[in-house]
Design a protein around this motif. Structure first.
Motif, PDB file in Angstrom:
ATOM      1  N   GLY A  59     -81.651  43.834 -19.917  1.00 24.01           N
ATOM      2  CA  GLY A  59     -81.073  44.526 -18.739  1.00 24.01           C
ATOM      3  C   GLY A  59     -80.581  45.969 -19.077  1.00 24.01           C
ATOM      4  N   ILE A  60     -80.832  46.339 -20.328  1.00 25.86           N
ATOM      5  CA  ILE A  60     -80.371  47.932 -20.667  1.00 25.86           C
ATOM      6  C   ILE A  60     -81.432  48.783 -19.661  1.00 25.86           C
ATOM      7  CG2 ILE A  60     -80.183  49.489 -22.711  1.00 25.86           C
ATOM      8  CD1 ILE A  60     -78.306  46.966 -22.825  1.00 25.86           C
TER       9      ILE A  60
ATOM     10  N   PRO B 281     -75.775  48.639 -24.912  1.00 28.45           N
ATOM     11  CA  PRO B 281     -75.848  49.346 -23.730  1.00 28.45           C
ATOM     12  C   PRO B 281     -75.361  50.852 -23.807  1.00 28.45           C
ATOM     13  CG  PRO B 281     -74.112  47.451 -23.514  1.00 28.45           C
ATOM     14  CD  PRO B 281     -74.721  47.765 -24.940  1.00 28.45           C
ATOM     15  N   SER B 282     -76.315  51.713 -23.199  1.00 31.17           N
ATOM     16  CA  SER B 282     -75.973  53.208 -23.513  1.00 31.17           C
ATOM     17  C   SER B 282     -75.094  53.560 -22.294  1.00 31.17           C
ATOM     18  CB  SER B 282     -77.291  53.877 -23.171  1.00 31.17           C
ATOM     19  OG  SER B 282     -78.396  52.875 -23.448  1.00 31.17           O
ATOM     20  N   ILE B 283     -74.481  54.684 -22.720  1.00 26.80           N
ATOM     21  CA  ILE B 283     -73.711  55.495 -21.876  1.00 26.80           C
ATOM     22  C   ILE B 283     -74.299  56.139 -20.680  1.00 26.80           C
ATOM     23  CG2 ILE B 283     -72.174  56.142 -23.586  1.00 26.80           C
ATOM     24  CD1 ILE B 283     -73.658  58.549 -23.888  1.00 26.80           C
ATOM     25  N   PRO B 284     -73.708  56.199 -19.551  1.00 26.67           N
ATOM     26  CA  PRO B 284     -74.296  56.818 -18.260  1.00 26.67           C
ATOM     27  C   PRO B 284     -75.314  58.070 -18.471  1.00 26.67           C
ATOM     28  CG  PRO B 284     -72.087  56.080 -17.769  1.00 26.67           C
ATOM     29  CD  PRO B 284     -72.251  56.113 -19.251  1.00 26.67           C
ATOM     30  N   ALA B 285     -74.877  58.854 -19.274  1.00 29.04           N
ATOM     31  CA  ALA B 285     -75.490  60.046 -19.489  1.00 29.04           C
ATOM     32  C   ALA B 285     -76.958  59.949 -19.820  1.00 29.04           C
ATOM     33  CB  ALA B 285     -74.771  61.201 -20.281  1.00 29.04           C
ATOM     34  N   LEU B 286     -77.209  58.936 -20.547  1.00 27.79           N
ATOM     35  CA  LEU B 286     -78.467  58.858 -21.334  1.00 27.79           C
ATOM     36  C   LEU B 286     -79.422  57.909 -20.291  1.00 27.79           C
ATOM     37  CD1 LEU B 286     -78.018  57.546 -24.819  1.00 27.79           C
ATOM     38  CD2 LEU B 286     -78.695  59.577 -24.121  1.00 27.79           C
ATOM     39  N   ARG B 287     -78.786  57.638 -19.147  1.00 30.67           N
ATOM     40  CA  ARG B 287     -79.688  56.607 -18.150  1.00 30.67           C
ATOM     41  C   ARG B 287     -80.403  57.440 -17.404  1.00 30.67           C
ATOM     42  NH1 ARG B 287     -78.181  51.783 -18.464  1.00 30.67           N
ATOM     43  NH2 ARG B 287     -79.507  50.985 -16.615  1.00 30.67           N
ATOM     44  N   SER B 288     -81.613  58.034 -18.072  1.00 34.68           N
ATOM     45  CA  SER B 288     -82.388  59.086 -17.103  1.00 34.68           C
ATOM     46  C   SER B 288     -83.709  59.039 -17.629  1.00 34.68           C
ATOM     47  CB  SER B 288     -81.714  60.483 -17.455  1.00 34.68           C
ATOM     48  OG  SER B 288     -82.602  61.494 -16.957  1.00 34.68           O
TER      49      SER B 288
ATOM     50  N   TRP C  74     -82.435  68.651 -18.571  1.00 33.42           N
ATOM     51  CA  TRP C  74     -81.754  67.148 -18.188  1.00 33.42           C
ATOM     52  C   TRP C  74     -80.333  67.717 -18.203  1.00 33.42           C
ATOM     53  CZ3 TRP C  74     -81.868  62.974 -22.562  1.00 33.42           C
ATOM     54  CH2 TRP C  74     -81.277  61.777 -21.895  1.00 33.42           C
TER      55      TRP C  74
ATOM     56  N   ASN D  22     -79.312  68.967 -14.913  1.00 36.38           N
ATOM     57  CA  ASN D  22     -79.073  67.979 -14.069  1.00 36.38           C
ATOM     58  C   ASN D  22     -77.977  66.957 -14.139  1.00 36.38           C
ATOM     59  OD1 ASN D  22     -80.336  66.069 -12.197  1.00 36.38           O
ATOM     60  ND2 ASN D  22     -82.232  66.623 -13.095  1.00 36.38           N
ATOM     61  N   ALA D  23     -77.609  66.850 -15.546  1.00 32.88           N
ATOM     62  CA  ALA D  23     -76.571  65.678 -15.886  1.00 32.88           C
ATOM     63  C   ALA D  23     -75.111  66.193 -16.127  1.00 32.88           C
ATOM     64  CB  ALA D  23     -76.864  64.839 -17.027  1.00 32.88           C
ATOM     65  N   TRP D  24     -75.127  67.561 -16.564  1.00 31.99           N
ATOM     66  CA  TRP D  24     -73.762  68.125 -17.160  1.00 31.99           C
ATOM     67  C   TRP D  24     -73.412  69.364 -16.258  1.00 31.99           C
ATOM     68  CZ3 TRP D  24     -75.498  67.603 -22.828  1.00 31.99           C
ATOM     69  CH2 TRP D  24     -75.579  66.485 -23.287  1.00 31.99           C
TER      70      TRP D  24
ATOM     71  N   LEU E 156     -68.864  61.069 -20.991  1.00 33.93           N
ATOM     72  CA  LEU E 156     -69.945  60.305 -20.286  1.00 33.93           C
ATOM     73  C   LEU E 156     -71.067  59.682 -20.697  1.00 33.93           C
ATOM     74  CD1 LEU E 156     -69.536  61.764 -16.373  1.00 33.93           C
ATOM     75  CD2 LEU E 156     -68.053  60.109 -17.894  1.00 33.93           C
TER      76      LEU E 156
ATOM     77  N   TYR F 196     -70.596  47.147 -18.357  1.00 31.50           N
ATOM     78  CA  TYR F 196     -71.416  46.160 -18.558  1.00 31.50           C
ATOM     79  C   TYR F 196     -70.441  44.977 -19.024  1.00 31.50           C
ATOM     80  CZ  TYR F 196     -75.300  49.609 -19.581  1.00 31.50           C
ATOM     81  OH  TYR F 196     -76.347  50.396 -19.464  1.00 31.50           O
TER      82      TYR F 196
ATOM     83  N   MET G  86     -68.804  48.501 -21.925  1.00 32.22           N
ATOM     84  CA  MET G  86     -69.185  49.560 -22.090  1.00 32.22           C
ATOM     85  C   MET G  86     -69.474  50.057 -20.932  1.00 32.22           C
ATOM     86  SD  MET G  86     -70.250  51.163 -25.029  1.00 32.22           S
ATOM     87  CE  MET G  86     -71.935  52.096 -24.687  1.00 32.22           C
ATOM     88  N   PRO G  87     -69.027  51.435 -20.446  1.00 30.08           N
ATOM     89  CA  PRO G  87     -69.305  51.846 -18.975  1.00 30.08           C
ATOM     90  C   PRO G  87     -70.633  52.065 -18.875  1.00 30.08           C
ATOM     91  CG  PRO G  87     -68.491  53.772 -20.771  1.00 30.08           C
ATOM     92  CD  PRO G  87     -68.441  52.484 -21.263  1.00 30.08           C
ATOM     93  N   LYS G  88     -71.196  51.803 -17.547  1.00 27.97           N
ATOM     94  CA  LYS G  88     -72.492  51.576 -17.155  1.00 27.97           C
ATOM     95  C   LYS G  88     -72.823  52.779 -16.114  1.00 27.97           C
ATOM     96  CE  LYS G  88     -76.173  48.891 -15.277  1.00 27.97           C
ATOM     97  NZ  LYS G  88     -76.737  47.332 -14.657  1.00 27.97           N
TER      98      LYS G  88
ATOM     99  N   TYR H 152     -70.310  55.876 -13.476  1.00 25.89           N
ATOM    100  CA  TYR H 152     -69.139  56.136 -12.695  1.00 25.89           C
ATOM    101  C   TYR H 152     -69.538  56.779 -11.372  1.00 25.89           C
ATOM    102  CZ  TYR H 152     -67.928  56.491 -17.675  1.00 25.89           C
ATOM    103  OH  TYR H 152     -67.607  56.240 -19.082  1.00 25.89           O
TER     104      TYR H 152
ATOM    105  N   VAL I 128     -73.199  60.236 -12.832  1.00 28.56           N
ATOM    106  CA  VAL I 128     -73.964  61.264 -13.977  1.00 28.56           C
ATOM    107  C   VAL I 128     -75.482  60.888 -13.951  1.00 28.56           C
ATOM    108  CG1 VAL I 128     -74.053  61.330 -16.535  1.00 28.56           C
ATOM    109  CG2 VAL I 128     -72.055  60.537 -15.425  1.00 28.56           C
ATOM    110  N   ASN I 129     -76.056  62.333 -14.035  1.00 29.96           N
ATOM    111  CA  ASN I 129     -77.392  62.343 -13.717  1.00 29.96           C
ATOM    112  C   ASN I 129     -77.994  62.376 -12.249  1.00 29.96           C
ATOM    113  OD1 ASN I 129     -78.838  63.040 -16.121  1.00 29.96           O
ATOM    114  ND2 ASN I 129     -78.493  60.447 -16.695  1.00 29.96           N
TER     115      ASN I 129
ATOM    116  N   PRO J  44     -76.295  64.334  -9.430  1.00 28.56           N
ATOM    117  CA  PRO J  44     -75.421  65.332  -8.665  1.00 28.56           C
ATOM    118  C   PRO J  44     -75.552  65.597  -7.142  1.00 28.56           C
ATOM    119  CG  PRO J  44     -76.940  66.755  -9.911  1.00 28.56           C
ATOM    120  CD  PRO J  44     -77.322  65.257 -10.229  1.00 28.56           C
TER     121      PRO J  44
ATOM    122  N   TYR K 102     -71.228  67.792 -10.087  1.00 33.59           N
ATOM    123  CA  TYR K 102     -71.541  66.879 -10.998  1.00 33.59           C
ATOM    124  C   TYR K 102     -70.357  66.096 -11.180  1.00 33.59           C
ATOM    125  CZ  TYR K 102     -75.149  70.315 -12.044  1.00 33.59           C
ATOM    126  OH  TYR K 102     -76.053  71.301 -11.883  1.00 33.59           O
TER     127      TYR K 102
END
Lengths: 324, 466
Positions: free
Chosen positions: A70-71, A133-140, A245, A248-250, A324, B229, B233-235, B237, B257-258, B260, B269
């Motif tokens: 589920g990652i 699990p990865s931080i939200p910023a990597l979910r792309s 990226w 898009n993210a930051w 993030l 999660y 760990m934050p999944k 926001y 995040v990602n 916007p 964002y």
């Protein structure tokens, strides 16, 4: 206590097996350098190809596992992933180079770099194979393309470093025949039975064998250039994807984050390499030196920045969560 | 003077020096943290070092005059050198200098020059040459044979000459990128603000100097959620925002995040989240005398020290903290107030075990005269969502420039120009054997060993035939 990453579930077991195979191929190249027996280099090359295939398999396992738990991200996000992937692209680069040029002596250097990377991944307590699990910023979806293009560049720069080393050794012999003759004499004089000479004798022998087994200096020069421009192209692509990226993210394509800045410094170093070719008075030797220095910059950009300077990209510092 | 300046700014050496200087300054920027507050710098470096670093511009190095100056010089070099080289290269592509002798003189240092002798006639020799070099060079673009005497003739091949323009295009791409960067630095902004849940804002604060920016619309934060999660760990926001124009919501969208939200050229964002320091306690007031459940309880948000009406027998109360709380005791209490005067000793809370669906929770409880019970039900927290609000002008220019740069790099790296001349001339009449002299001149754009070995291979094949 040293913990070895070897779990069948997340694929790290297969990576560890491939690590052992890389050690074996390194030893094979080592024997080849000293015995000049082609059988060793051939066997080593076959082992390298097998290790590469095994790593491909392991990546598939790891990728599937990441989705299974589920990652939902390709396994390219933490230090372990990145070190293993680094070794993977180095093997790929070496296989390709071996197909285009007859580069048996390069195998010694390339398998050494791959081995160091795999050793760090397998044994270092900083690198764990568990998929976290990865931080939200990597979910792309940008992640995959960003990392693949940059690692292709890193692999190419590693290869150019190896070839540049061969070039510099060979260059010294051609332009300083007296000195290298001295080394030859020293090698002959060195008596392996004496304690001190045991220490330096292998290095002199290695040096002599490198000169003997490397391709002509012109071929090496061409190969350095071609490999560097390949790397430069993918470095540019990787930086642009990263910028898109980040936009898009930051909310901005460039934030002067240390990793970003060091990638720019790497880009500048290789831009200098490319422009240096057009400058009168800059000979091939200087180019080879830039390729060697460039790889040091790459390594700092890849690992140094993460381990020393915190920033938005600090995936390598355990427990650190970037913004993030 | 002008030509000297021109030469100075179009030299590759200057470009390399500027590259090295820019890299060196950038390294300083990665060693010293950029954009911290003055007080943080003073803690890290001490007062004296801070002043030196500040004077050197090291604390905001990427906006320092010398960094911008170096970048400007590099751009100038880029423009001048492109302007100098472009016409020359375009002329060479459209109208190449086909003269064998000038090419031999000019490009001697990287040319491969081979001379051969043969007794075969010119026509035959040129046909053989065409055959030998066809595989690598295709057909000659110029074929000159002297039909009168049938003794002299030459072939000229050129491969990939059009790609000589690709380095120029690559530099053009770099210029386009830099133009986009300058435009977005001048016309755009990056700002930051925190919005409380339920709050509407119209100002944001610039990242570089905290100056407020008036937005062309209002932003309301409808809701904020953090997802985690299983291991904490934050999944994700997630903020739900409404864009308001003249008090009317024109767009409601969730951002994370990602992902916007862009409205009217301004992008919002998800950047961070948090909660403000709690300012009020949640006090549940229970009427113990009343059996009717409806009016039995009321929830009051009590700011410490303020007086609230319990609406039971006109009893008022205030929520307070002990000035010197005892160890292991509950640090807050309730005072009962009648006619603006505190009555009796403070009501001290007791901790009672309490079972909920989620597990055991302590319950802080106190009562007054068996009439009213007060239950401390936590604190009131205001969550906020930190958003970055950016006006990115002309980022498209940056992407277009990058695309041009990358494509041009590809062609300039992997499509190299190669030219080849083959000339047949009769030998000097004084020589006894009436043979023909064949000259092969091959010039690569880059000195590649593989090019020379390819020429040698083709020449060997040619030799076999003659």
């Amino acid at each position: 206590m040293i913990h070895i990453n070897a779990s069948i579930l997340d694929g790290s077991f297969y990576f560890t097996i491939s690590f052992l195979m890389i050690i074996l191929s390194f030893l094979g190249y080592f024997l080849y350098i000293f015995t000049e027996n082609k059988l060793f280099s051939m066997a080593s090359f076959i082992i390298v190809i097998t290790a590469f295939a095994l790593q491909t398999f392991a990546f598939i396992i790891r990728w599937r596992y990441s989705y299974h738990i589920g990652i939902d991200l390709p396994p390219l996000t933490d230090l372990y992933d990145s070190l293993v992937f680094f070794a993977y692209v180095i093997l790929l680069g070496f296989i390709l180079l071996k197909l285009f040029y007859n580069f048996d002596s390069l195998g010694f250097i390339m398998t050494f770099i791959a081995m160091a990377s795999m050793a760090f991944a397998t044994i270092s307590p900083l690198a764990t194979s568990a998929i976290e699990p990865s931080i939200p910023a990597l979910r792309s979806y940008w992640l995959l393309y960003h990392i693949i293009s940059l690692f292709l560049a890193y692999g190419a720069f590693a290869a150019s470093f190896g070839i540049a080393i061969l070039f510099l050794i060979k260059y010294k012999q051609i332009h300083n025949p007296k000195k290298s003759k001295n080394i030859n004499q020293a090698a002959n004089k060195a008596n392996p039975l004496k304690f001190l000479s045991i220490l330096y004798y292998p290095f002199i022998l290695l040096y002599r064998q490198f000169i003997k087994l490397s391709p002509p200096i012109e071929t090496l020069d061409e190969a350095i250039y071609k490999v560097v421009v390949f790397g430069f192209l993918f470095l540019s692509i990787g930086i642009v994807i990263g910028a898109a990226w980040a936009d898009n993210a930051w909310g901005g394509y460039w934030s002067w984050d240390p990793k970003e800045t060091w990638s720019l410094i790497t880009w500048i170093t290789y831009a200098i390499f490319i422009h240096a070719r057009l400058t009168k008075g800059w000979n091939e030797k200087k180019m080879a030196w830039i390729a060697v220095i460039g790889f040091a910059v790459v390594i700092f950009c890849y690992l140094g920045v993460d381990l020393i300077i915190p920033g938005l990209h600090s995936y390598a510092t355990p427990g650190s969560t970037p913004i993030l | 003077m002008l030509s000297k300046l021109n030469k100075f700014f179009s030299s590759v050496k200057l470009a390399i020096i500027l590259f090295i200087l820019i890299a060196a300054v950038s390294i300083v920027g990665t060693i010293i943290d950029q954009g911290d507050t003055i007080s943080q710098y003073k803690i890290i470096y001490g007062n004296n070092v801070f002043h030196i670093l500040y004077w050197l511009g090291f604390l905001n190095i990427y906006n320092s005059w010398y960094f911008i100056g170096l970048a400007a010089l590099l751009i100038l070099t880029l423009i001048v050198s492109s302007a100098n080289r472009t016409p020359k290269i375009i002329k060479e592509i459209i109208n190449p200098d086909l003269s064998f002798d000038t090419a031999l003189q000019k490009k001697r240092f990287k040319a491969q020059y081979i001379t051969l002798q043969s007794s075969k006639n010119t026509e035959e020799l040129l046909t053989f040459a065409e055959k030998a070099f066809r595989k690598n060079f295709g057909n000659p673009i110029k074929d000159i044979r002297n039909k009168k005497d049938n003794k002299t003739g030459s072939l000229f091949y050129s491969k990939n000459s059009i790609f000589r323009i690709s380095p120029i295009i690559a530099h053009l791409g770099a210029l386009v990128v830099l133009t986009g960067v300058i435009l977005s630095a001048v016309l755009g902004y990056r700002s930051y603000t925190n919005i409380k849940v339920g709050q509407t804002i119209q100002h944001s604060y610039l990242l570089k100097n905290n100056k407020p920016v008036l937005l062309p619309f209002k932003i309301k934060l409808d809701n904020y959620v953090s997802k985690y999660y299983k291991d904490g760990m934050p999944k994700a926001y997630i903020s739900t925002l409404t864009i308001m124009k003249k008090h009317i919501g024109v767009l409601t969208k969730t951002i994370r995040v990602n992902h916007p939200l862009t409205y009217d050229g301004i992008t919002i964002y998800q950047a961070s989240f948090g909660h403000y320091k709690p300012t009020a306690a949640r006090i549940l007031v229970l009427n113990l005398k009343l059996k009717n459940k409806k009016n039995k309880k009321a929830l009051i948000y009590a700011t410490p020290g303020k007086i609230y009406n319990s609406k039971i027998n006109n009893i008022k109360f205030s929520f307070n903290f002990f000035k010197k709380p005892k160890k292991n005791s509950i640090p807050f209490y309730i005072s009962i107030i009648k006619n603006n005067k505190k009555i009796g000793p403070p009501l001290i809370f007791q901790e009672l075990p309490y079972k909920t669906k989620k597990g055991n929770m302590p319950l802080f409880f106190t009562k007054y005269n068996n009439n009213i019970a007060f239950i401390f039900a936590g604190v009131k927290t205001y969550y906020y969502s930190g958003v970055e609000i950016t006006k990115n002008v002309d980022t498209d220019i940056v992407w277009i420039g990058s695309a041009i740069l990358i494509f041009a790099l590809f062609f300039s790296f992997f499509f190299n120009q190669q030219s080849l001349w083959i000339r047949v001339t009769p030998s000097e009449p004084s020589e006894k054997d009436k043979t023909n002299k064949i000259e092969i001149l091959a010039i690569p754009h880059k000195k590649f060993a593989s090019f020379y070995s390819m020429i040698d291979k083709n020449a060997d094949e040619f030799k076999k035939n003659i």
